[in-house]
Design a protein around this motif. Structure first.
Motif, PDB file in Angstrom:
ATOM      1  N   ASP A 195      52.847 110.572  76.766  1.00  0.00           N
ATOM      2  CA  ASP A 195      52.933 109.181  76.314  1.00  0.00           C
ATOM      3  C   ASP A 195      52.927 108.182  77.465  1.00  0.00           C
ATOM      4  OD1 ASP A 195      55.460 109.456  77.400  1.00  0.00           O
ATOM      5  OD2 ASP A 195      56.482 109.586  75.460  1.00  0.00           O
ATOM      6  N   LEU A 196      53.005 108.684  78.711  1.00  0.00           N
ATOM      7  CA  LEU A 196      52.981 107.850  79.924  1.00  0.00           C
ATOM      8  C   LEU A 196      54.057 106.774  79.938  1.00  0.00           C
ATOM      9  CD1 LEU A 196      49.168 107.348  80.709  1.00  0.00           C
ATOM     10  CD2 LEU A 196      50.704 109.198  81.379  1.00  0.00           C
ATOM     11  N   GLN A 197      55.225 107.075  79.396  1.00  0.00           N
ATOM     12  CA  GLN A 197      56.341 106.136  79.519  1.00  0.00           C
ATOM     13  C   GLN A 197      56.849 106.096  80.952  1.00  0.00           C
ATOM     14  OE1 GLN A 197      58.785 107.368  75.794  1.00  0.00           O
ATOM     15  NE2 GLN A 197      59.195 105.190  76.069  1.00  0.00           N
ATOM     16  N   ASP A 198      56.660 107.187  81.688  1.00  0.00           N
ATOM     17  CA  ASP A 198      56.988 107.163  83.111  1.00  0.00           C
ATOM     18  C   ASP A 198      55.979 106.298  83.852  1.00  0.00           C
ATOM     19  OD1 ASP A 198      59.259 109.082  83.320  1.00  0.00           O
ATOM     20  OD2 ASP A 198      57.796 110.475  82.476  1.00  0.00           O
ATOM     21  N   ASP A 199      56.386 105.775  84.997  1.00  0.00           N
ATOM     22  CA  ASP A 199      55.570 104.832  85.761  1.00  0.00           C
ATOM     23  C   ASP A 199      54.507 105.581  86.564  1.00  0.00           C
ATOM     24  OD1 ASP A 199      54.547 102.712  87.143  1.00  0.00           O
ATOM     25  OD2 ASP A 199      56.361 102.327  88.334  1.00  0.00           O
ATOM     26  N   ILE A 200      53.258 105.520  86.125  1.00  0.00           N
ATOM     27  CA  ILE A 200      52.200 106.251  86.828  1.00  0.00           C
ATOM     28  C   ILE A 200      51.959 105.687  88.227  1.00  0.00           C
ATOM     29  CG2 ILE A 200      51.066 107.009  84.701  1.00  0.00           C
ATOM     30  CD1 ILE A 200      48.946 104.873  85.166  1.00  0.00           C
ATOM     31  N   ASN A 201      52.356 104.440  88.461  1.00  0.00           N
ATOM     32  CA  ASN A 201      52.179 103.860  89.794  1.00  0.00           C
ATOM     33  C   ASN A 201      53.059 104.555  90.828  1.00  0.00           C
ATOM     34  OD1 ASN A 201      50.294 101.722  89.074  1.00  0.00           O
ATOM     35  ND2 ASN A 201      52.003 100.768  88.001  1.00  0.00           N
ATOM     36  N   ALA A 202      54.124 105.230  90.354  1.00  0.00           N
ATOM     37  CA  ALA A 202      54.992 105.971  91.277  1.00  0.00           C
ATOM     38  C   ALA A 202      54.298 107.212  91.819  1.00  0.00           C
ATOM     39  CB  ALA A 202      56.287 106.359  90.571  1.00  0.00           C
ATOM     40  N   ILE A 203      53.207 107.635  91.189  1.00  0.00           N
ATOM     41  CA  ILE A 203      52.485 108.831  91.630  1.00  0.00           C
ATOM     42  C   ILE A 203      51.967 108.661  93.060  1.00  0.00           C
ATOM     43  CG2 ILE A 203      50.379 110.187  91.251  1.00  0.00           C
ATOM     44  CD1 ILE A 203      50.846 109.880  88.255  1.00  0.00           C
ATOM     45  N   GLU A 204      51.522 107.447  93.407  1.00  0.00           N
ATOM     46  CA  GLU A 204      50.998 107.209  94.756  1.00  0.00           C
ATOM     47  C   GLU A 204      52.078 107.439  95.812  1.00  0.00           C
ATOM     48  OE1 GLU A 204      48.438 103.843  97.256  1.00  0.00           O
ATOM     49  OE2 GLU A 204      48.800 103.599  95.096  1.00  0.00           O
ATOM     50  N   GLN A 205      53.306 106.983  95.520  1.00  0.00           N
ATOM     51  CA  GLN A 205      54.408 107.213  96.455  1.00  0.00           C
ATOM     52  C   GLN A 205      54.753 108.697  96.528  1.00  0.00           C
ATOM     53  OE1 GLN A 205      56.060 104.965  98.557  1.00  0.00           O
ATOM     54  NE2 GLN A 205      56.839 106.913  99.367  1.00  0.00           N
ATOM     55  N   MET A 206      54.643 109.390  95.386  1.00  0.00           N
ATOM     56  CA  MET A 206      54.877 110.845  95.383  1.00  0.00           C
ATOM     57  C   MET A 206      53.888 111.543  96.318  1.00  0.00           C
ATOM     58  SD  MET A 206      55.560 111.804  91.376  1.00  0.00           S
ATOM     59  CE  MET A 206      57.178 111.577  90.622  1.00  0.00           C
ATOM     60  N   ILE A 207      52.630 111.124  96.257  1.00  0.00           N
ATOM     61  CA  ILE A 207      51.598 111.724  97.109  1.00  0.00           C
ATOM     62  C   ILE A 207      51.898 111.447  98.582  1.00  0.00           C
ATOM     63  CG2 ILE A 207      49.151 111.660  97.722  1.00  0.00           C
ATOM     64  CD1 ILE A 207      48.593 110.977  94.754  1.00  0.00           C
ATOM     65  N   ASP A 208      52.324 110.213  98.888  1.00  0.00           N
ATOM     66  CA  ASP A 208      52.674 109.869 100.275  1.00  0.00           C
ATOM     67  C   ASP A 208      53.820 110.738 100.781  1.00  0.00           C
ATOM     68  OD1 ASP A 208      50.722 107.918 100.304  1.00  0.00           O
ATOM     69  OD2 ASP A 208      52.095 106.278  99.822  1.00  0.00           O
ATOM     70  N   ASP A 209      54.831 110.938  99.940  1.00  0.00           N
ATOM     71  CA  ASP A 209      55.962 111.789 100.337  1.00  0.00           C
ATOM     72  C   ASP A 209      55.512 113.230 100.538  1.00  0.00           C
ATOM     73  OD1 ASP A 209      57.439 109.511 100.082  1.00  0.00           O
ATOM     74  OD2 ASP A 209      58.844 110.282  98.582  1.00  0.00           O
ATOM     75  N   PHE A 210      54.610 113.693  99.674  1.00  0.00           N
ATOM     76  CA  PHE A 210      54.067 115.053  99.813  1.00  0.00           C
ATOM     77  C   PHE A 210      53.334 115.193 101.150  1.00  0.00           C
ATOM     78  CE2 PHE A 210      50.251 117.755  99.274  1.00  0.00           C
ATOM     79  CZ  PHE A 210      50.872 118.988  99.106  1.00  0.00           C
TER      80      PHE A 210
END
Length: 316
Positions: free
Chosen positions: A103-118
């Motif tokens: 349902d994408l209730q989570d913030d998909i924009n946070a994915i970019e920060q997840m990738i940076d941390d990875f």
């Protein structure tokens, strides 16, 4: 540039699925343009025995959209097992996997920060909810109580984190070694112990359909988490028994004093209340012990967590 896979469990997600694929496709295109992810990244949708047209939509989107892959489970296995199935398949396709509800209730924009941390060396990145104003009041209150109860019972988890997270291939390989039937990923993944970080996750309103996590399911998940990762409830029963023993000693002293003083009054009320109270405590105690015995019963069977009926996107 990493090859990324998102994994989304789907149970009767017909009302939101096409819109979610559209949003994720636009987001993926943006990340590819920025050089954050490779163009052969993917979004994996796991059909968890849906009774509507969810799998037909996934199949249609797979034929139209090069990002979309699909996994159909043979029957409804539950939210946690569907996530596990998706991750175990996707780990062979991608460098990192992000789990996110369909349902994408989570913030998909946070994915970019997840990738940076990875990219900085973190194997696990948790999405932590910083705002739940989009959720109904009852759900917000029950969620807060859920996390606090876990903490009090000794379950090691990330506060206000659900199942929105990034895991590296290395972390997923380690997770695959945990052969548990009573699957509770929120408590299991922190046990891996690899470097981890958190990103802020702002919950948005669901665009269509309704949440599959009812209060009953939330309570069931809390019970699974506590009984799968903590033995504190058993110790609490022991402490309660000691307390009742002390109370009984106090009552015995009072009764002896009343008999000596000749002030004792015979009546059935106190007797009945005691019988019912002690009986209730005994039933609760037996019930808690029964839960643990039930967990052992399920574990020793070693039944599969899920059965995959079909995979879309495994042509290679």
């Amino acid at each position: 540039m990493i090859k990324l896979a998102t994994v989304s469990p789907c149970y009767n997600e017909e009302p939101v699925l096409e819109d979610s694929v559209k949003k994720l496709t636009e987001f993926f295109d943006g990340l590819v343009a920025k050089g954050k992810i490779s163009k052969d990244s993917m979004m994996v949708f796991v059909n968890d025995g849906s009774k509507d047209q969810t799998w037909d939509i996934i199949r249609k989107m797979h034929n139209e959209n090069h990002y979309v892959k699909g996994i159909s489970l043979a029957h409804n296995s539950g939210h946690q097992n569907a996530i596990m199935a998706g991750m175990m398949v996707a780990k062979d396709w991608a460098d990192a996997v992000i789990t996110i509800d369909a349902d994408l209730q989570d913030d998909i924009n946070a994915i970019e920060q997840m990738i940076d941390d990875f990219e900085e060396g973190y194997d696990i990145v948790y999405g932590v909810k910083v705002s739940r104003t989009a959720d109904p009041l009852l759900k917000r209150m029950s969620a807060e109580a859920f996390y606090k109860l876990q903490d009090r019972m000794g379950v090691k988890s990330v506060f206000n984190h659900a199942d929105f997270r990034l895991m590296s291939k290395r972390a997923l390989e380690m997770l695959a070694e945990y052969d548990e039937r009573n699957l509770y990923l929120r408590g299991l993944i922190p046990l891996i112990g690899l470097p981890s970080s958190t990103v802020d996750d702002t919950i948005s309103e669901r665009q269509a359909g309704k949440s599959k996590y009812t209060l009953r399911k939330m309570l069931g998940l809390a019970l699974d988490g506590i009984t799968s990762f903590s033995i504190k409830p058993i110790y609490n029963i022991i402490y309660m028994g000691i307390l009742f023993l002390l109370v009984c000693v106090g009552i015995a002293i009072y009764v002896i004093h009343a008999l000596i003083a000749g002030t004792a009054v015979h009546g059935w009320a106190s007797l009945m209340l005691s019988v019912w109270f002690v009986g209730g405590v005994m039933l609760i105690s037996i019930g808690v012990i029964g839960v643990y015995i039930g967990k052992i019963y399920i574990e020793v069977k070693h039944r599969p967590l899920y059965n995959i009926a079909e995979i879309l996107g495994d042509e290679e």
